[in-house]
Scaffold this motif. Structure first.
Motif, PDB file in Angstrom:
ATOM      1  N   ILE A  49       0.841  -1.206   0.000  1.00 52.86           N
ATOM      2  CA  ILE A  49       0.000   0.000   0.000  1.00 52.86           C
ATOM      3  C   ILE A  49       0.877   1.259   0.000  1.00 52.86           C
ATOM      4  N   GLU A  50       1.899   1.279   0.844  1.00 55.80           N
ATOM      5  CA  GLU A  50       2.779   2.463   0.907  1.00 55.80           C
ATOM      6  C   GLU A  50       3.522   2.664  -0.410  1.00 55.80           C
ATOM      7  N   ALA A  51       4.043   1.576  -0.972  1.00 60.49           N
ATOM      8  CA  ALA A  51       4.764   1.680  -2.249  1.00 60.49           C
ATOM      9  C   ALA A  51       3.815   2.181  -3.347  1.00 60.49           C
ATOM     10  N   ALA A  52       2.582   1.661  -3.333  1.00 56.01           N
ATOM     11  CA  ALA A  52       1.590   2.058  -4.343  1.00 56.01           C
ATOM     12  C   ALA A  52       1.273   3.545  -4.233  1.00 56.01           C
ATOM     13  N   LYS A  53       1.070   4.031  -3.006  1.00 55.07           N
ATOM     14  CA  LYS A  53       0.759   5.455  -2.814  1.00 55.07           C
ATOM     15  C   LYS A  53       1.915   6.319  -3.327  1.00 55.07           C
ATOM     16  N   ASN A  54       3.147   5.896  -3.050  1.00 57.96           N
ATOM     17  CA  ASN A  54       4.308   6.667  -3.511  1.00 57.96           C
ATOM     18  C   ASN A  54       4.409   6.681  -5.034  1.00 57.96           C
ATOM     19  N   ALA A  55       4.085   5.548  -5.654  1.00 60.79           N
ATOM     20  CA  ALA A  55       4.145   5.485  -7.123  1.00 60.79           C
ATOM     21  C   ALA A  55       3.063   6.363  -7.756  1.00 60.79           C
ATOM     22  N   LEU A  56       1.857   6.353  -7.168  1.00 60.94           N
ATOM     23  CA  LEU A  56       0.766   7.190  -7.691  1.00 60.94           C
ATOM     24  C   LEU A  56       1.143   8.667  -7.597  1.00 60.94           C
ATOM     25  N   LYS A  57       1.755   9.037  -6.456  1.00 54.82           N
ATOM     26  CA  LYS A  57       2.191  10.426  -6.254  1.00 54.82           C
ATOM     27  C   LYS A  57       3.235  10.809  -7.310  1.00 54.82           C
ATOM     28  N   ASP A  58       4.184   9.912  -7.538  1.00 57.97           N
ATOM     29  CA  ASP A  58       5.238  10.171  -8.522  1.00 57.97           C
ATOM     30  C   ASP A  58       4.656  10.341  -9.931  1.00 57.97           C
ATOM     31  N   ALA A  59       3.605   9.551 -10.227  1.00 60.88           N
ATOM     32  CA  ALA A  59       2.992   9.621 -11.571  1.00 60.88           C
ATOM     33  C   ALA A  59       2.002  10.771 -11.682  1.00 60.88           C
ATOM     34  N   GLY A  60       1.598  11.335 -10.546  1.00 60.30           N
ATOM     35  CA  GLY A  60       0.574  12.382 -10.571  1.00 60.30           C
ATOM     36  C   GLY A  60      -0.787  11.821 -10.955  1.00 60.30           C
ATOM     37  N   VAL A  61      -1.063  10.618 -10.493  1.00 65.00           N
ATOM     38  CA  VAL A  61      -2.302   9.924 -10.851  1.00 65.00           C
ATOM     39  C   VAL A  61      -3.100   9.676  -9.568  1.00 65.00           C
ATOM     40  N   SER A  62      -4.420   9.803  -9.629  1.00 64.93           N
ATOM     41  CA  SER A  62      -5.219   9.519  -8.434  1.00 64.93           C
ATOM     42  C   SER A  62      -5.653   8.051  -8.461  1.00 64.93           C
ATOM     43  N   ALA A  63      -5.919   7.517  -7.260  1.00 60.30           N
ATOM     44  CA  ALA A  63      -6.270   6.088  -7.154  1.00 60.30           C
ATOM     45  C   ALA A  63      -7.533   5.755  -7.946  1.00 60.30           C
ATOM     46  N   SER A  64      -8.441   6.728  -8.079  1.00 54.25           N
ATOM     47  CA  SER A  64      -9.696   6.430  -8.795  1.00 54.25           C
ATOM     48  C   SER A  64      -9.453   6.229 -10.295  1.00 54.25           C
ATOM     49  N   GLU A  65      -8.312   6.681 -10.793  1.00 49.95           N
ATOM     50  CA  GLU A  65      -7.990   6.473 -12.216  1.00 49.95           C
ATOM     51  C   GLU A  65      -7.444   5.073 -12.495  1.00 49.95           C
ATOM     52  N   VAL A  66      -7.005   4.379 -11.430  1.00 52.99           N
ATOM     53  CA  VAL A  66      -6.397   3.056 -11.606  1.00 52.99           C
ATOM     54  C   VAL A  66      -7.481   2.033 -11.944  1.00 52.99           C
ATOM     55  N   ASP A  67      -7.280   1.300 -13.050  1.00 58.64           N
ATOM     56  CA  ASP A  67      -8.289   0.286 -13.413  1.00 58.64           C
ATOM     57  C   ASP A  67      -7.735  -1.140 -13.416  1.00 58.64           C
ATOM     58  N   LEU A  68      -6.479  -1.294 -12.984  1.00 60.05           N
ATOM     59  CA  LEU A  68      -5.886  -2.636 -12.893  1.00 60.05           C
ATOM     60  C   LEU A  68      -4.798  -2.624 -11.821  1.00 60.05           C
ATOM     61  N   ILE A  69      -4.855  -3.589 -10.911  1.00 60.50           N
ATOM     62  CA  ILE A  69      -3.810  -3.705  -9.882  1.00 60.50           C
ATOM     63  C   ILE A  69      -3.274  -5.133  -9.902  1.00 60.50           C
ATOM     64  N   ILE A  70      -1.964  -5.248 -10.084  1.00 61.86           N
ATOM     65  CA  ILE A  70      -1.308  -6.563 -10.073  1.00 61.86           C
ATOM     66  C   ILE A  70      -0.263  -6.544  -8.964  1.00 61.86           C
ATOM     67  N   VAL A  71      -0.352  -7.497  -8.056  1.00 63.18           N
ATOM     68  CA  VAL A  71       0.669  -7.592  -7.001  1.00 63.18           C
ATOM     69  C   VAL A  71       1.449  -8.895  -7.177  1.00 63.18           C
ATOM     70  N   ALA A  72       2.751  -8.757  -7.331  1.00 62.49           N
ATOM     71  CA  ALA A  72       3.642  -9.919  -7.401  1.00 62.49           C
ATOM     72  C   ALA A  72       4.203 -10.164  -6.008  1.00 62.49           C
ATOM     73  N   THR A  73       3.970 -11.371  -5.480  1.00 63.47           N
ATOM     74  CA  THR A  73       4.505 -11.706  -4.156  1.00 63.47           C
ATOM     75  C   THR A  73       4.574 -13.222  -3.980  1.00 63.47           C
ATOM     76  N   VAL A  74       5.558 -13.657  -3.194  1.00 62.38           N
ATOM     77  CA  VAL A  74       5.579 -15.068  -2.766  1.00 62.38           C
ATOM     78  C   VAL A  74       5.286 -15.159  -1.271  1.00 62.38           C
ATOM     79  N   THR A  75       5.048 -14.007  -0.651  1.00 64.47           N
ATOM     80  CA  THR A  75       4.793 -13.975   0.791  1.00 64.47           C
ATOM     81  C   THR A  75       3.506 -13.211   1.106  1.00 64.47           C
ATOM     82  N   PRO A  76       2.365 -13.675   0.545  1.00 69.52           N
ATOM     83  CA  PRO A  76       1.108 -12.987   0.838  1.00 69.52           C
ATOM     84  C   PRO A  76       0.722 -13.165   2.307  1.00 69.52           C
ATOM     85  N   ASP A  77      -0.011 -12.206   2.836  1.00 66.11           N
ATOM     86  CA  ASP A  77      -0.481 -12.332   4.219  1.00 66.11           C
ATOM     87  C   ASP A  77      -1.539 -13.426   4.337  1.00 66.11           C
ATOM     88  N   TYR A  78      -2.284 -13.626   3.263  1.00 62.63           N
ATOM     89  CA  TYR A  78      -3.355 -14.629   3.224  1.00 62.63           C
ATOM     90  C   TYR A  78      -3.242 -15.451   1.939  1.00 62.63           C
TER      91      TYR A  78
END
Ligand code: UT7
Length: 326
Positions: free
Chosen positions: A57-86
């Motif tokens: 979440i923190e990394a995503a917020k920082n990337a959105l800020k860097d791009a000057g894009v608001s979260a409501s404009e995002v229409d696809l989220i892909i998370v790559a991980t081998v250590t999901p919480d669930y």
């Protein structure tokens, strides 16, 4: 087809630093061995509240800020991980809710350390075809939670953190120029952490006891890594119609300086064209390349117009490379 590329980057690393000297007190190892054999000096360790999702979440917020894009404009989220919480829900769905992205489809991608590069390439296909307009690709890992702290062959290597990229349409000639994706499942047993395989019988007490830990045949993975990073980089560059001399910066998966060094020699690329930060973070699996790209951008090593190669290898076994004009 539209052109698609990375238009913003962000990262998050935990505050707690674990140095090689700290590790000397945990297992039979030394700063000298770890430094000369891997290049790693220290890594970050997530605190209880720094879950894979929280870091994503923190990394995503920082990337959105860097791009000057608001979260409501995002229409696809892909998370790559081998250590999901669930096991479920996916990390991507939790990020979608937390950042407030009501218009986004969301899913996780499990390709080991190669996951972020795979994710960017997948997101670019959605953007190029017009299926999506603005994607978030995140690599987030809490690897220290699945490390066997009694196994000196692996516990000195890994660290925690997250990195994210905003992928959107870009002017023609910019963005993704070519890519190379691959897998070889015959090498699966060389690098693994079990999930339910060992839990198929009724547990003796309620709930599953113990956690999975990382197993790795380091020597075999080492040889594989050197070969595929060089070969995959050359394959992607050939598809882009470029030579290694035309590349401004290579951002490799940050696993071991000796792997990077050997791959660079195979490619005939000087080390000053290669971004390295593994001395400070160790191997953060799917987070390693986005954290490195974010630092490369913020430090001025990666500039607009640069031709950048990101190349990775990991569990699967798997590998992936993209060539992008930033
Ligand atoms: O993201 C993908 C994940 N994995 C990787 O990228 C890792 C790829 N592999 C590697 O980076 C390297 O193979 C390692 C860093 C894991 C190991 O380096 P190596 O030069 O291949 O060492 P080795 O496994 O051949 O071990 C050499 C010696 C052994 O002792 P003996 O048998 O020669 O007496 C090990 O027991 O070093 C010993 N050793 C250590 N000694 C001190 C292994 N780990 C340690 C340690 N501290 N942490």
């Amino acid at each position: 087809m539209r052109s698609a590329g990375i238009v913003g980057l962000g990262s998050y690393v935990p505050e707690k630093v674990l140095t090689n000297f700290d590790l000397e007190k945990i297992v039979e190892t030394s700063d000298e061995w770890i430094t000369t054999r891997t290049g790693i000096k220290e890594r970050r360790v997530a605190a209880a509240h720094e879950t894979t999702t929280a870091m994503a979440i923190e990394a995503a917020k920082n990337a959105l800020k860097d791009a000057g894009v608001s979260a409501s404009e995002v229409d696809l989220i892909i998370v790559a991980t081998v250590t999901p919480d669930y096991f479920f829900p996916s990390t991507a769905c939790q990020v979608q809710h937390a950042i407030g992205a009501p218009n986004a489809a969301a899913f996780d991608l499990l390709v080991g350390c190669t996951g972020f590069v795979y994710g960017v390439i997948v997101a670019c296909q959605f953007i190029q075809t017009g299926a999506s307009n603005c994607a978030l690709v995140i690599g987030s890992e809490a690897l220290t939670r699945i490390v066997d702290w009694t196994d000196r062959k692996t516990c000195v290597l890994f660290g925690d953190g997250a990195g994210a990229a905003v992928v959107a349409s870009v002017p023609e000639g910019r963005g993704l120029l070519a890519f190379d994706l691959g897998s070889d499942g015959s090498g699966g047993p060389l690098l693994k952490a079990e999930a339910l395989q060992s839990c198929c019988e009724m547990p003796s007490s309620v709930g599953l006891n113990g956690r999975p830990t990382i197993y790795m045949n380091g020597n075999e993975v080492f040889k594989f890594a050197v070969r595929v990073m060089a070969d995959s980089t050359l394959a992607a560059l050939q598809k882009a119609g470029l030579t290694v001399d035309q590349v401004d910066l290579i951002v490799p998966h940050q696993a071991n300086i000796r792997i990077i060094d050997a791959a660079a020699r195979r490619l005939g690329v000087p080390m000053d064209k290669i971004f390295v930060n593994l001395d400070r973070y160790g191997n953060t699996s799917a987070a390693s390349i986005p954290i490195a790209m974010d630092e490369a951008k913020r430090s001025g090593r990666m500039k607009e117009g640069d031709i950048v190669v990101a190349t990775s290898f990991g569990a699967g076994l798997s590998w992936a490379t993209f060539v992008m004009r930033m």
